[in-house]
Enzyme design. Structure first.
Site, short mmCIF file in Angstrom:
data_model
loop_
_atom_site.label_atom_id
_atom_site.label_comp_id
_atom_site.label_asym_id
_atom_site.label_seq_id
_atom_site.Cartn_x
_atom_site.Cartn_y
_atom_site.Cartn_z
N GLU A 4 12.45 11.97 -71.18
CA GLU A 4 13.75 11.35 -70.89
C GLU A 4 13.83 9.95 -71.49
OE1 GLU A 4 15.17 12.90 -66.61
OE2 GLU A 4 13.21 11.91 -66.57
N GLU A 58 18.83 5.66 -58.71
CA GLU A 58 19.13 4.71 -57.63
C GLU A 58 19.09 3.28 -58.16
OE1 GLU A 58 17.22 8.32 -55.60
OE2 GLU A 58 17.06 7.29 -57.52
N LYS A 91 23.29 13.16 -63.84
CA LYS A 91 22.68 13.79 -65.01
C LYS A 91 23.23 15.21 -65.10
CE LYS A 91 18.11 11.59 -64.82
NZ LYS A 91 16.66 11.87 -64.76
N TYR A 117 39.88 -3.09 -66.07
CA TYR A 117 39.06 -1.88 -66.11
C TYR A 117 38.00 -1.99 -67.20
CZ TYR A 117 43.13 0.30 -63.82
OH TYR A 117 44.15 0.61 -62.98
#
Length: 149
Positions: free
Chosen positions: A45, A97, A123, A77
């Protein structure tokens, strides 16, 4: 109230959970932000990267902006998007997290008029041996509880 249950009182302006209040009212909404990042506990990853989805809500009083039609009376935004992009495409984190926490902290520190944020990081491209839409985390942070004024 039992753990993990939300008590919704229709006459109340808030939804209560065991650990925090989710304020109803004005908010900026950003949905389906997509970034390639290098977050995760597995070496693959971190080396190859993967796609992440981010949803954000930012609570703030939008009455002045509604009346004035002036960007200086709200938070852009694109400013919130840039914070999410900076974190998602920046240095690797092991845990989602941690990624969500960094996004929420940066938003709350940068924009004092924002009273609370909700950040979801997902994910979508995991191979778990069966179909999934995504796996992820969602956090809620409030200025009155989590960020000193």
């Amino acid at each position: 109230m039992a753990d993990n249950k939300v008590d919704i009182i229709s006459t109340s302006a808030e939804t209560r959970s065991d650990n925090f209040k989710i304020k109803k009212g004005d908010r900026l909404i950003l949905r389906g932000l997509k970034f390639k990042g290098y977050h995760g506990v597995h070496l693959r990853e971190k080396e190859m990267g993967q796609m992440f989805l981010v949803d954000l809500d930012a609570w703030l009083d939008l009455r002045a902006a509604g009346k004035s039609d002036d960007l200086t009376d709200t938070v852009s935004y694109t400013a919130i998007y840039r914070i999410a992009k900076e974190v998602m495409t920046g240095p690797s984190h092991d845990l989602l997290e941690s990624v969500a926490e960094e996004i929420s902290s940066k938003i709350m520190i940068e924009y004092g008029r924002i009273t609370a944020v909700r950040v979801k990081v997902a994910k979508p491209d995991l191979d778990l041996g069966g179909p999934i839409d995504y796996l992820g985390v969602e956090i809620f942070r409030s200025r009155d509880k989590d960020v000193p004024i």
